[in-house]
Design an enzyme around this catalytic site. Sequence first.
Site, short mmCIF file in Angstrom:
data_model
loop_
_atom_site.label_atom_id
_atom_site.label_comp_id
_atom_site.label_asym_id
_atom_site.label_seq_id
_atom_site.Cartn_x
_atom_site.Cartn_y
_atom_site.Cartn_z
N SER A 241 0.83 -1.20 0.00
CA SER A 241 0.00 0.00 0.00
C SER A 241 0.86 1.25 0.00
O SER A 241 2.01 1.23 0.47
CB SER A 241 -0.87 0.03 1.26
N ASP A 242 0.33 2.34 -0.53
CA ASP A 242 0.93 3.62 -0.22
C ASP A 242 0.78 3.82 1.29
O ASP A 242 -0.10 3.22 1.93
CB ASP A 242 0.25 4.75 -0.99
N TRP A 243 1.62 4.66 1.85
CA TRP A 243 1.69 4.77 3.32
C TRP A 243 0.39 5.31 3.90
O TRP A 243 -0.08 6.38 3.55
CB TRP A 243 2.88 5.64 3.69
#
Length: 818
Positions: A241-243
């Site tokens: 995932s993106d953060w």
Amino acid sequence: MADPQAPARTAHEAGAAAREAAVERALAGLGLDAKTRLLAGQDMWTLPALPEIGLASLVMSDGPIGVRGVRWTADDPSVALPSPTALAASWDPDLARRAGVLLAQEARRKGVHVLLAPTVNLHRSPLGGRHFEAYSEDPYLTGRIGTGYVAGVQSGGVATTVKHFVANDAETDRFTVNNLVSERALRELYLAPFEAIVAGARPWGVMTAYNSVNGPTMTEHRHLVQEVLRGAWGFDGFNVSDWMAARSTTGALRGGLDVAMPGPGTVYGEALARAVRAGEVTEAEVDAAVRNVLRLAARVGVLDGAEPAVTEPPAAVDGPALAREIARRSFVLVRNERAALPLRSGTVALIGAAARDARILGGGSATVFPARVVSPLDGLTAALPEGSLTYAVGADPNTELAVADRGFELRAVCRDADGKVIGTGSAPNGHIQWMGSDLPEGVTHDRLHSVELTGTFTPRESGPHTFGIKGVGAFTLTVDGTTHYDDVQRPAKDDPFLSFFGAPEPRAEVDLTAGEPVEVGLTHVVELPEGAGMKVVTFALAHAEPRRDPDEMIAEAVRAARGADTAVVVVATTDRVESEGFDRTDLRLPGRQDDLVRAVAAANPNTVVVVNSGSPVELPWREEVAAVLLSWFPGQEGGAALADVLTGRDEPGGRLPTTWGALADAPVTRVTPENGELPYDEDLFIGYRAWDRAGRTPAYPFGHGLGYTDWTYESVEVDGTTAKVRLRNTGDRPGREVVQLYLAPAEPDASRPVRWLAGFAGAEAGPGERAEVTVELPRRAFEVWDEATGSWAFVKGSYELRIGRSIADRRITATITV
């Protein structure tokens, strides 16, 4: 005839099979809790080690222009390459591959296994605030450059995560926006670079975006991740995932998300184990995600019993030399009247704040800290005869405070709640950004109560200096023994990344004398939210030098220009114009820079303007100056590369990877959602496709770029879908040409663009010499996505093949019938 590559292919296949066997053995040795823990980050940048199966911790790091590592500090320097728009402007996939090899070398030096790059989203609208971090408005060019980059990084045994999958093409409300995109536009534009890179470079990772697409958020998008990326394309890497993007335990797992970052407080870990025990998801679904992570670990060499995919890394690369080469080959000369460049002999007046204090990269998570930076002033001072160069600021584009840097000597002092010093750390500038366990020796988050930045500041100018604070929480600011602020800074809006990307607040104005040091201090009381999964201490001391009268500064620059043979003006954007976290509101240069250029051009007809921006800006004075050179964000060696190009040691090698024009003429400008939705109403028509459809002429078209020599296109031979182009260097010096091939249907179809990029190749030749390039046009160039059948359709018929120096500079044509 025997296949000479067969032994290497057989060895590769055997290695892959052995790694898969090691993955299955490791998976069999894990219980449910260990599996789910592996899928959740243990901190900001790493996954947990599992010694019971011989698995070391996997380390990730931001890119794409360098490898920052797990520490966000200038104490841990990195090579800083030019921006991705610059790399794409080279139109050279092999140069991108070489950049990737260097970044793999940097990653290995820093103990990093996974580079969080490249960004292959498209320049849908010129207002996208993060476009400097992406390559192009064109999916084919993006795919070619991205394939080279990924192949280079992974040839060094380091994984990439191609991002942000998918349609993360603007920053406004990026956490919540639902982008409404037709299936055809998704396939032909936004998914196309990802598909090309999966096919051409077999990336070991993909990062899914914050945004939603047609309903589901990308971390839960089963159709696009499981059915398209993994199913139709055969992607076998891991999906991170993106953060802070993952929001649902069951939704993310079933959507195909393998790793939720950062940790440990994510939707995976204990929450996922509970979901399995409650029967909400199956352990077999968990195993599929764990298998992808273990395969990554095997490939990068941190799983016992598995030979890494790369056992012999490529030969060492000279980082500064490559940074300089990429920069000069990326510079795009868009105007050169009266052969103003290369510089003629004589005196040069260098003008502009960015000429002295170089802007080498864009703001946000792409930030790295190079060991050195060569500014344009540095580069030209070294290259030109002594006494031939003068400098004037002219105009300062910075309207906000910057992180304290030049003239500051600081250290960080950490105290507990009783005021006892529990540790100290260096502070190369005024920015503290400690993530996870990245704290000074002896300091823990449990004991840390306050951090004081303390030291001295020696001003280089006399007058009123402004000091400020970037961050959220309680602060005390002192300058020269006086407390100027003792209060709490509160966020203006609810944004989890405000401390990272927000603007500093001015809090004090102090009269200082040049050369006389004063003591400065900024104390921050650290408060981590209860149960915070991401433990980060981040704040900054900010500063601005005395503001001089703008008219006086421009007048000083005019006097310098009038007394020189050539005036070189460097104009630039700032971190508040181009950065992660927000989109642009206009395309104007900040401050009085446009006024500066006009005034200098009026004083000296031989005015050269260097545009230091990562993406398009308006150039309302472009017809009033002799030359315009786009330098993008040129990386740490940008000033040296600029001197190479301005003096004629090398020619500017770049061609525009995106269209430059006025915002009023731009066909696609909407980046702000309404009621949480952003319709991509333009469908297939972005970039040059949209300019063509609207019948508008931009300032500088896609593919445009001038060199220091001339080329004549002599002939083209077409055999099926293969084109062989012959051209001759008719100038008086060696050069490189980018031969661009565009397809245009003989029978126009309103549902298709008028023309599109179908191939390109670089050609090099000396004066009077002939060059020849052969370009195989890909099948996909003749296909469209048929939404009725859900498949690609090959469009037969006759096409005009337009070959030239840009989309608007056709030199030779041919007909292709398929």
